[in-house]
Design a protein around this motif. Sequence first.
Motif, PDB file in Angstrom:
ATOM      1  N   ASP A   1      -8.949  11.411  34.509  1.00  0.00           N
ATOM      2  CA  ASP A   1      -9.662  12.122  33.446  1.00  0.00           C
ATOM      3  C   ASP A   1      -8.669  12.411  32.317  1.00  0.00           C
ATOM      4  OD1 ASP A   1     -11.206  13.698  31.835  1.00  0.00           O
ATOM      5  OD2 ASP A   1     -11.365  15.389  33.237  1.00  0.00           O
ATOM      6  N   TRP A   2      -8.520  11.444  31.396  1.00  0.00           N
ATOM      7  CA  TRP A   2      -7.506  11.562  30.365  1.00  0.00           C
ATOM      8  C   TRP A   2      -7.814  12.671  29.370  1.00  0.00           C
ATOM      9  CZ3 TRP A   2      -3.140   9.431  31.454  1.00  0.00           C
ATOM     10  CH2 TRP A   2      -3.115   8.297  32.303  1.00  0.00           C
ATOM     11  N   ALA A   3      -9.097  12.896  29.098  1.00  0.00           N
ATOM     12  CA  ALA A   3      -9.461  13.992  28.200  1.00  0.00           C
ATOM     13  C   ALA A   3      -9.102  15.333  28.836  1.00  0.00           C
ATOM     14  CB  ALA A   3     -10.948  13.936  27.866  1.00  0.00           C
ATOM     15  N   GLY A   4      -9.401  15.466  30.125  1.00  0.00           N
ATOM     16  CA  GLY A   4      -9.049  16.696  30.830  1.00  0.00           C
ATOM     17  C   GLY A   4      -7.547  16.887  30.919  1.00  0.00           C
ATOM     18  N   PHE A   5      -6.816  15.779  31.140  1.00  0.00           N
ATOM     19  CA  PHE A   5      -5.357  15.878  31.195  1.00  0.00           C
ATOM     20  C   PHE A   5      -4.781  16.276  29.839  1.00  0.00           C
ATOM     21  CE2 PHE A   5      -1.240  13.658  30.569  1.00  0.00           C
ATOM     22  CZ  PHE A   5      -0.484  14.444  31.425  1.00  0.00           C
ATOM     23  N   GLY A   6      -5.348  15.714  28.760  1.00  0.00           N
ATOM     24  CA  GLY A   6      -4.888  16.092  27.423  1.00  0.00           C
ATOM     25  C   GLY A   6      -5.114  17.562  27.141  1.00  0.00           C
ATOM     26  N   SER A   7      -6.268  18.080  27.563  1.00  0.00           N
ATOM     27  CA  SER A   7      -6.547  19.509  27.380  1.00  0.00           C
ATOM     28  C   SER A   7      -5.583  20.361  28.201  1.00  0.00           C
ATOM     29  CB  SER A   7      -7.995  19.808  27.779  1.00  0.00           C
ATOM     30  OG  SER A   7      -8.270  21.187  27.695  1.00  0.00           O
ATOM     31  N   TRP A   8      -5.329  19.944  29.448  1.00  0.00           N
ATOM     32  CA  TRP A   8      -4.392  20.675  30.318  1.00  0.00           C
ATOM     33  C   TRP A   8      -2.984  20.663  29.726  1.00  0.00           C
ATOM     34  CZ3 TRP A   8       0.044  19.003  32.763  1.00  0.00           C
ATOM     35  CH2 TRP A   8       0.570  19.837  33.766  1.00  0.00           C
ATOM     36  N   LEU A   9      -2.569  19.500  29.221  1.00  0.00           N
ATOM     37  CA  LEU A   9      -1.231  19.383  28.669  1.00  0.00           C
ATOM     38  C   LEU A   9      -1.087  20.214  27.396  1.00  0.00           C
ATOM     39  CD1 LEU A   9       1.523  18.014  28.957  1.00  0.00           C
ATOM     40  CD2 LEU A   9       0.631  16.086  27.621  1.00  0.00           C
ATOM     41  N   TRP A  10      -2.127  20.236  26.560  1.00  0.00           N
ATOM     42  CA  TRP A  10      -2.055  21.020  25.330  1.00  0.00           C
ATOM     43  C   TRP A  10      -1.939  22.516  25.636  1.00  0.00           C
ATOM     44  CZ3 TRP A  10      -0.613  21.340  20.690  1.00  0.00           C
ATOM     45  CH2 TRP A  10      -1.061  22.356  19.856  1.00  0.00           C
ATOM     46  N   ARG A  11      -2.713  22.974  26.608  1.00  0.00           N
ATOM     47  CA  ARG A  11      -2.621  24.387  26.988  1.00  0.00           C
ATOM     48  C   ARG A  11      -1.215  24.701  27.499  1.00  0.00           C
ATOM     49  NH1 ARG A  11      -7.548  23.402  29.488  1.00  0.00           N
ATOM     50  NH2 ARG A  11      -6.522  23.505  31.547  1.00  0.00           N
ATOM     51  N   LEU A  12      -0.651  23.805  28.310  1.00  0.00           N
ATOM     52  CA  LEU A  12       0.694  24.023  28.837  1.00  0.00           C
ATOM     53  C   LEU A  12       1.714  24.072  27.704  1.00  0.00           C
ATOM     54  CD1 LEU A  12       2.475  24.209  31.429  1.00  0.00           C
ATOM     55  CD2 LEU A  12       2.751  21.728  31.263  1.00  0.00           C
ATOM     56  N   LEU A  13       1.582  23.151  26.747  1.00  0.00           N
ATOM     57  CA  LEU A  13       2.532  23.108  25.643  1.00  0.00           C
ATOM     58  C   LEU A  13       2.408  24.340  24.746  1.00  0.00           C
ATOM     59  CD1 LEU A  13       2.300  19.341  24.605  1.00  0.00           C
ATOM     60  CD2 LEU A  13       4.220  20.473  25.724  1.00  0.00           C
ATOM     61  N   SER A  14       1.186  24.692  24.379  1.00  0.00           N
ATOM     62  CA  SER A  14       0.983  25.771  23.413  1.00  0.00           C
ATOM     63  C   SER A  14       1.241  27.147  24.007  1.00  0.00           C
ATOM     64  CB  SER A  14      -0.442  25.707  22.847  1.00  0.00           C
ATOM     65  OG  SER A  14      -1.400  25.840  23.891  1.00  0.00           O
ATOM     66  N   GLU A  15       0.909  27.342  25.289  1.00  0.00           N
ATOM     67  CA  GLU A  15       1.022  28.666  25.896  1.00  0.00           C
ATOM     68  C   GLU A  15       2.367  28.916  26.561  1.00  0.00           C
ATOM     69  OE1 GLU A  15      -2.224  29.045  28.591  1.00  0.00           O
ATOM     70  OE2 GLU A  15      -3.767  28.756  27.050  1.00  0.00           O
ATOM     71  N   GLN A  16       3.031  27.866  27.017  1.00  0.00           N
ATOM     72  CA  GLN A  16       4.260  28.071  27.779  1.00  0.00           C
ATOM     73  C   GLN A  16       5.430  27.240  27.254  1.00  0.00           C
ATOM     74  OE1 GLN A  16       3.686  27.755  32.023  1.00  0.00           O
ATOM     75  NE2 GLN A  16       1.826  28.978  32.002  1.00  0.00           N
ATOM     76  N   ALA A  17       5.245  25.924  27.129  1.00  0.00           N
ATOM     77  CA  ALA A  17       6.379  25.055  26.819  1.00  0.00           C
ATOM     78  C   ALA A  17       6.966  25.352  25.436  1.00  0.00           C
ATOM     79  CB  ALA A  17       5.957  23.588  26.908  1.00  0.00           C
ATOM     80  N   ILE A  18       6.132  25.387  24.403  1.00  0.00           N
ATOM     81  CA  ILE A  18       6.655  25.595  23.048  1.00  0.00           C
ATOM     82  C   ILE A  18       7.291  26.977  22.895  1.00  0.00           C
ATOM     83  CG2 ILE A  18       6.004  25.785  20.609  1.00  0.00           C
ATOM     84  CD1 ILE A  18       4.023  23.517  21.074  1.00  0.00           C
ATOM     85  N   PRO A  19       6.639  28.089  23.339  1.00  0.00           N
ATOM     86  CA  PRO A  19       7.336  29.382  23.273  1.00  0.00           C
ATOM     87  C   PRO A  19       8.646  29.387  24.067  1.00  0.00           C
ATOM     88  CG  PRO A  19       5.000  29.716  23.656  1.00  0.00           C
ATOM     89  CD  PRO A  19       5.246  28.255  23.792  1.00  0.00           C
ATOM     90  N   GLY A  20       8.633  28.757  25.242  1.00  0.00           N
ATOM     91  CA  GLY A  20       9.848  28.694  26.050  1.00  0.00           C
ATOM     92  C   GLY A  20      10.941  27.874  25.393  1.00  0.00           C
ATOM     93  N   ILE A  21      10.568  26.743  24.779  1.00  0.00           N
ATOM     94  CA  ILE A  21      11.547  25.904  24.090  1.00  0.00           C
ATOM     95  C   ILE A  21      12.179  26.661  22.927  1.00  0.00           C
ATOM     96  CG2 ILE A  21      11.768  23.890  22.577  1.00  0.00           C
ATOM     97  CD1 ILE A  21       9.739  22.464  24.358  1.00  0.00           C
ATOM     98  N   LEU A  22      11.348  27.323  22.127  1.00  0.00           N
ATOM     99  CA  LEU A  22      11.871  28.039  20.962  1.00  0.00           C
ATOM    100  C   LEU A  22      12.828  29.150  21.382  1.00  0.00           C
ATOM    101  CD1 LEU A  22       8.652  28.263  18.740  1.00  0.00           C
ATOM    102  CD2 LEU A  22      10.645  26.785  18.426  1.00  0.00           C
TER     103      LEU A  22
END
Length: 509
Positions: A290-311
């Motif tokens: 489910d590539w659409a579902g994976f894209g949504s999951w990945l975006w949530r991970l990036l926006s909520e955790q990965a990007i704040p953590g990276i910064l």
Amino acid sequence: MTLTLPTLLRPARSTALALVQVTLILIAVALICIPFADLQLHQVDPWHELGLIGYGLITPHWSDVTVLVEAVGLTVAFALLAVTIAVPLGLLMAVYFHWRWLRMLAAAIRSVHELFWGLLFMQLFGLSATTGLLAILIPYCGVFAKVFAEIIEQQPPQPGATLDPASSRLLRYAYSLIPQALPSMLHYVRYRFECALRSSAILGFIGLPTLGFHLETAFKQGQYSEAAAVLWLFLLMIASVRYWLKPVLILPWLLVSIWLLPANPVPVSLDLAWQFVSVDLWPSSLRSGDWAGFGSWLWRLLSEQAIPGILETLYLTQMALALTALIILLLWPLASRRLVSGPAWTGGRFILLVLRSTPEMVMAFVFLLLFGPSGLPAVLALALHNGGLISFLIANGSEIDRHQQQRPDDPQGLLRLAYLENPRQYPAMLALLFYRWEVILRESAMMGILGIATLGFYIDSAFSEIRFDRAFFLIIITALLNIGVDAIARRLRQRYLPQTSRSSDNELT
């Protein structure tokens, strides 16, 4: 080459100007990061706690000596066995380091901190010897591969010309290049073993019964005399490595280390291990296609955790890098016989021993008790540890030619430091600093395990919530970030510090 008038009129590039430029960039980036980082002091008056810690440091005490001896034994066992296995594997990888995929593999495995490897293997092997060994062994293979390959690359190729051209690459290395590089490689292995002792100790922060476990427990319970006993013992162990780990004693120590290792508490199920690797580490949407579902999951991970953590990781890294440079300039003169002698030199060496031997995690834990949960403890811990380490190397380098004849008009005291010694050592200091940039980034991410909002905080939270897919992807992001910063630092060293870049690479990693 034809020299045109504009070429002749163009001024030659100044090394001093290049050093000034890169220094100003370093300071400017650190200042820009200050407003965005979480540096809030949550405890206004830390002096009472600091007094208790200071009193504990001068009154070390431990009631059950047997427990402490066992922790020391396990700390040495994990470090020694991991390095013993990693050295030949890293050397074999170094022989074939011209393969791109092997260089990428080495970069990937060394970019993940030992604690993150430990958290991964805990899901398979629990709090066992296997977890402790693999957590150190795997990243160290990547480190040894890179450093050994660079040391071998510097060896003269003439001895290899006497061998049969049809000889395999492994034989040519074994009979020509490796024997020439052996002294430098052994020197690096000795240094890396000290690093392994620190890595082994901090594995106690995730539950393994090394010295770090007892140190964290004592600090959390406010038993600072007990914590001081562990810390002083660890510093003594680091300072005396050259005496208790002589070449003739390595084999007996290896046998003792194998005997000390604890047995796995639970037999490893191959079915569960395969499920962890093939199912648990991957989001369900990706497994089902489910590539659409994976894209949504990945975006949530990036926006909520990965990007704040990276910064936050980058903010703390850049501030720690600049503060490290300041600490080096202040401390290295105290440990060089070119500038001080007698009790002052002994005191400076002792300060650097404490700073470079105390793991960053331990320092950050103490600063968290004093200043509360923010990025400030991480910045201070990273700067003090790396400042002490690089100051030690700079001071040693300055003493190599201390017996050379000096000019009668050479300045003395602070003038000598300002006009002779600092200009001589500054390029090497910057080269080592940029080499440690990627290491500081990796340690900044790891600080999240203590509650600081770097990438490690989200990784540790994902493991706690049994969200292994989130943890795995965040670890991959951390590794990619480390590889990117390492590439930038290497470019900067090659551009601004071409004469000191390679020699610094072989000093430390």
